[in-house]
Write a protein that holds these residues in place. Structure first.
Motif: not given
Length: 514
Positions: A320-338
């Motif tokens: 998914f980080t390879e996708l190249k739209p104008t804006c890419l927005v993802i939402s994640l629960r805090q415990e998966y953030m690093h």
């Protein structure tokens, strides 16, 4: 009191209320609009990435939908914003908003997932053989993206009545957008049909170029059988694009020698096809916003293990980080953030609400009920909710909206017991939502909670697990009930936990019986 309906999660088209997220809304909305306006203004190098994070129930999806609603100029989103702030002057206006392509995919809707392909394991090639035994949700998400793109692109490319006055260059660019989108659809159908299969070819090194062209021709023949519709120049162009992407994907994953080559058909093909589409929308100066909401929830089919989900999520994020739209927005629960996610995406953290904002949220939800609640009914609900918050200051961030609103609506929809204490009410509420064994463990946590942890727990902040002496089985039971989460999923060295704010409310109720 009428029946109060608080949805389990935010979705487009349903009742929606919004409060106490001004700073986060400005950060997300204005950055998206600035990026889109820059592309409409001729800047062809715009790439914006955001990650909206926060613990379960803080309102990540609500924030994203509010920002998208304002970009679309949705009347309900505009009304909700004006009720929250009283002004609209600080909002940027999108240029030619009818030309913006907005794609939102929710991880909550991906329940059945397909066999994994090699592409997800590019970064961890040693896991390749094990990966076939796992399940991954990349392909269904890509299918949702493509279906939404078809619907929204038709609207975005709708030419005005005087289309003959448009520059020829713009019409040609729009045509390429449609051709590239058709290529995405063809590639997706090809992958859905053949995903997981191994494709092989035997080539003589001296004639590899000639044979490559022949193989691409063979793929085009296969795609013609998949693609529907009469043969047109546009369809032929789409077929050639899809075939070249499939051929390129295979050539980039050589498994044996120059003479005997094999690759597995995987969803990476569609990722590359979508990037062709995004490249076309970029050249046509059509801002494309891709939102992957609740991305962590696509791993739910893996099982209850949060650590297993964290590992699967790290594999999914790669493509998914390879996708190249104008804006890419993802939402994640805090415990998966690093740290790596924060380096790739600009973070927007959603904290819990304040005590004052909780009363405002109750009022907003009262307005969107059918019929709307009377001022007296709203005040009664606010009083029911505030009995759990009265020990906190007005500006303390101690309210997770989802949990709090579910609790308040429970008072409205259930019979109130005369003379019931706050502690008894909380235990009755928990008893209706969870197994009795889980409630007993949770009540024990409240009994031993140190005073210093009360504020942290209410604010959904991590606490050290040592004072609670949770056995492995007790912790798993509370995790399964959603009452305890790890502070950092997938990190065995981080023993901190995040306890549901209801535990802090219960602790205070035990200290100061009402």
């Amino acid at each position: 009191m009428p029946w109060i309906d608080i949805p389990m999660f935010s979705e487009p088209g349903q009742a929606h209320a919004f409060a106490n997220r001004q700073a986060q809304l400005f950060a997300l909305y204005n950055s998206l609009v600035q990026a889109g306006n820059a592309l409409r203004g001729g800047n062809m190098n715009v790439r914006l990435r955001h990650v909206v994070s926060g613990y379960k129930g803080v309102g990540k999806s609500s924030l994203i939908l509010q920002a998208l609603g304002l970009i679309r100029d949705d009347p309900e989103a505009r009304h909700s914003y004006e009720k929250m702030t009283g002004v609209t002057a600080s909002l940027l206006e999108p240029f030619d908003r009818q030309r913006w392509i907005i794609l939102r995919v929710s991880g909550k809707h991906v329940s059945n997932v397909d066999a994994v392909g090699d592409a997800l394991q590019r970064a961890v090639a040693e896991e390749d053989e094990k990966s076939e035994q796992r399940r991954e949700p990349l392909l269904p998400l890509l299918a949702d993206i493509r279906q939404q793109a078809e619907a929204t692109t038709d609207r975005a490319l709708a030419l005005p009545i005087f289309h003959r006055l448009l520059p020829l260059r713009e019409s040609e660019l729009y045509k390429k957008v449609r051709i590239s989108l058709r290529a995405v659809a063809i590639a997706l159908e090809y992958v859905q049909k053949w995903q997981g299969s191994r494709q092989s070819e035997k080539l003589e090194q001296t004639t590899s170029s000639q044979n490559s062209a022949e193989i691409e021709g063979q793929i085009i023949s296969q795609l013609k059988m998949i693609a529907s519709g009469s043969a047109t120049p546009d369809l032929e162009s789409s077929l050639k694009i899809a075939a070249s992407i499939i051929r390129k994907s295979g050539a980039s994953s050589i498994q044996s020698t120059q003479v005997d080559r094999q690759w597995r058909i995987s969803a990476q093909v569609v990722v590359e096809a979508l990037n062709i589409f995004f490249e076309a929308t970029n050249r046509a100066q059509l801002p494309t916003l891709l939102v992957l909401d609740d991305l962590d929830e696509v791993t739910s089919a893996i099982g209850p293990s949060i650590d297993e989900r964290a590992r699967a999520l790290s594999w999914i994020l790669g493509p998914f980080t390879e996708l190249k739209p104008t804006c890419l927005v993802i939402s994640l629960r805090q415990e998966y953030m690093h740290e790596d996610i924060s380096r790739q995406f600009q973070p927007i953290h959603i904290p819990p609400m304040t005590r004052d904002s909780a009363a405002m949220a109750v009022e907003r939800w009262g307005e969107v009920q059918g019929p709307p609640l009377t001022p007296e009914q709203v005040q009664w609900l606010q009083e029911q909710g505030d009995q759990f918050l009265k020990s906190f200051d007005r500006n303390d961030p101690v309210v997770v909206p989802f949990h709090f609103l579910q609790l308040v609506s429970w008072f409205a929809n259930s019979a109130v017991v005369e003379g019931e204490s706050t502690e008894q009410a909380l235990l009755r509420y928990l008893g209706e939502k969870h197994f009795r064994s889980s409630v007993r463990i949770f009540e024990r946590l409240a009994s031993v909670m140190p005073d210093d942890d009360i504020m942290r727990c209410a604010a959904s902040s991590p606490v050290e697990s040592a004072p609670y002496a949770l056995s492995e089985s007790d912790r798993k039971e509370l995790e399964q009930a959603g009452l305890v989460r790890p502070a950092m999923a997938g990190d065995p060295h981080d023993t901190r936990i995040v306890i549901d704010p209801l535990c802090a409310y219960l602790r205070l109720a035990k200290k100061t019986p009402s």
